[in-house]
Design an enzyme around this catalytic site. Structure first.
Site, short mmCIF file in Angstrom:
data_model
loop_
_atom_site.label_atom_id
_atom_site.label_comp_id
_atom_site.label_asym_id
_atom_site.label_seq_id
_atom_site.Cartn_x
_atom_site.Cartn_y
_atom_site.Cartn_z
N GLY A 83 0.81 -1.21 0.00
CA GLY A 83 0.00 0.00 0.00
C GLY A 83 0.85 1.27 0.00
O GLY A 83 0.31 2.37 -0.03
N HIS A 84 2.18 1.08 0.03
CA HIS A 84 3.09 2.24 0.03
C HIS A 84 3.88 2.32 -1.26
O HIS A 84 4.93 2.98 -1.31
CB HIS A 84 4.05 2.15 1.21
CG HIS A 84 3.39 1.92 2.53
ND1 HIS A 84 2.48 2.81 3.04
CD2 HIS A 84 3.47 0.90 3.41
CE1 HIS A 84 2.05 2.35 4.21
NE2 HIS A 84 2.63 1.20 4.45
N HIS A 96 -0.15 4.95 7.27
CA HIS A 96 -1.30 4.05 7.25
C HIS A 96 -2.57 4.81 7.61
O HIS A 96 -3.59 4.22 7.94
CB HIS A 96 -1.12 2.91 8.25
CG HIS A 96 0.19 2.23 8.14
ND1 HIS A 96 1.28 2.62 8.88
CD2 HIS A 96 0.60 1.22 7.34
CE1 HIS A 96 2.32 1.84 8.55
NE2 HIS A 96 1.93 1.00 7.62
#
Lengths: 355, 355
Positions: free
Chosen positions: A54-55, A217
């Site tokens: 997700g990064h 996050h």
């Protein structure tokens, strides 16, 4: 939730499948999932990083010549497991050992520590260095101490070049520690992101609100503030970094000789006038590069007014939070050794020059 | 509207100010506004492009060694003016002339034609080539014929390398025409973007809708459809490109000898089995690279099933619509000449390798 995906559970797997097809020089292992560079020179120290997905492009997009040898992607915003790290280390290790680069999140730290012990148990020399550069908060959701942020990208580039140039494990570890200690970051969110498995935004922000000090996050930051101009937001971020004082904490490093953990007290010194820095202005994923240049413009002015010289810069999406709008700023104090390895060639899917 | 900006009217100016500070090898002229490379070899053909801002990094991020010599940014989604192009041409022209690379939008075409005549009037050899690669729609808001899309980035890279290698104006023009004719694109939007001066989204899409065939200014596409899986969306886009037939239209090119416009009928041939292509999977700005790899994964499968070999790929945000979520796909038929110049070194703020 609208994303270019098939099913929420397959997001990471399908992204890795795309990477394997696009970049044949990178090998993707499916179970456990890790990717690695098959063409590394025989005797170099192997560099491995990993963390929740997700990064992107971090970390998978940074595997290649002059940067990482391997990356272990967890599920979205979820730490990879020790066996991913262990199998990845076995795939890329040489006689000169393996260095893990670990962002400071509780799950990542715990699992990389277990992996260190597993790798050591196989007779492979191993070390790990923590990256904890977020000046926004001390202790946060998921983290004791400062969170790992944009400095991670810079450490991976700089130590990757050093490993490519033949630095041994101790030299790579010392350089990684120094580079990590030299970097400071802070982020701001304009919108939330949506984790595919959750299907709804991680948090809500009003149309006129931003979250200052956000984590990668979507962890809460220092405060919610009214939306301001980019000049005001950037000046605030730059001051948080530049005016941040000395930071002392205890870290655990592996003693490769004794085969045990050793506690070390490390103090990061604040930036001061006449320091040279590498500046990273990073998109959280949904903010286009055009807006990042407005941030950079003000950041350059603030640095100049403080006597800090931006010797190099990197502007774009490098450590993201899915499609979150916002940005982060990292300033990394750079000496000759750091600048030399920053300038060295790199050839990865998402960072490339000189090769 | 939340953006990292100061005032809507200053967005372009402040982005250029940031570029000037970040990239000292690029010179920014404020009034009229254009940016150029000051370090170009004396005798090379000068390449210039331009268009409305809001598509960054295109074009300003592509000024540098091996790509553009100059770029003329208009206001957001608004054509630059002929005097921007004229002054930029005068700043970078050599005895070997200037080539304009023009995306097919009515305002851009008209203003670049005026600029060609102005530059010619100054005794500078000048040519211009149109890029019209969007297979989604023929005639659209702002455009007669097909719109200019992702092929533009590839033409700028390829012809930029040729100019750097010493191609003369006719050779650069012929290569630009061929490369333009070889490329086909289509886009999809998941969300709208917001033009700063308007302050509200250009269009509205329901939570379960996407706009297929979207233009880079949010112009309507071929149809609104229910949100589907990335595999379904990508297969549809790939088929639109691959199954697109021959495309014939009349373009105007400048006759440098006679000093007048000449009409030419050009026919683009469809892709066929065994063709090699360069594939661009491009973010519209708000979609992160992780999702683009899911698109690439399916695109590679569809190409393979059609016997089309992806020889090179480029995956990331290169021609955007501010913060719009979505992507575009471009396939460009590539012969040896095109591949050679694709692989050549490039050093610009947003595209860099081998240098």
């Amino acid at each position: 939730m609208k994303k270019l995906m098939n099913a929420p559970d397959d997001v990471v797997k399908e992204q890795l499948a795309g990477m394997a097809k696009a970049h044949p020089e990178i090998t993707v292992n499916i179970d456990p999932s890790f990717i690695y560079r098959a063409d590394a020179p025989n005797k170099k120290v192997a560099l491995i990083s990993g963390g929740g997905s997700g990064h992107e492009p971090m970390h998978t997009g940074f595997v290649g010549m002059g940067m990482l040898d391997g990356a272990c992607p967890g599920q979205i915003f979820t730490s990879p497991t020790p066996d991913q790290m262990y199998e990845c280390a076995k795939a890329v290790a040489s006689d000169n050992g393996v260095l893990f680069l670990v962002k400071n999140y509780t799950g990542d730290v715990m699992n990389f520590e277990t992996a260190v012990e597993m790798v050591h148990g196989d007779g492979i020399k191993v070390q790990s260095i923590l990256i904890d550069d977020d000046v926004a908060v001390k202790d946060s959701l998921y983290t004791a101490g400062r969170r790992g942020m944009g400095t991670t990208v810079l450490v991976e580039k700089i130590v990757g070049a050093a490993a490519e140039a033949g630095y041994n494990l101790k030299q790579c570890t010392d350089l990684a520690r120094k580079t990590s200690q030299n970097g400071r970051s802070i982020g701001v969110a304009l919108t939330s992101c949506t984790v595919p498995a959750a299907g709804k935004p991680t948090f809500e922000l009003a149309d006129d609100e931003v979250e200052m000090g956000i984590g990668i996050h979507g962890e809460p930051g220092t405060k919610r503030i009214q939306m301001k101009t980019v000049n005001e937001i950037t000046e605030h971020m730059a001051r948080c970094i530049i005016e941040d004082g000395a930071y002392t904490r205890t870290v655990r490093e592996w003693d490769t000789e004794k085969g045990e953990w050793e506690e070390k007290s490390l103090t990061d010194e604040p930036l001061k006038s006449c320091d040279k820095v590498i500046a990273l202005v990073n998109s959280m994923g949904g903010t286009p590069v055009s807006e990042l240049y407005a941030v950079y413009s003000k950041l350059a002015d603030v640095c100049k007014s403080k006597g800090i010289k931006i010797a190099r810069n990197l502007i774009g999406p490098y450590i993201t939070s899915l499609e979150m709008q916002g940005c982060s700023v990292t300033l990394l104090k750079a000496d000759k050794e750091i600048l030399k390895f920053w300038d060295a060639p790199v050839k990865t899917p998402s960072l490339r020059w000189g090769a």
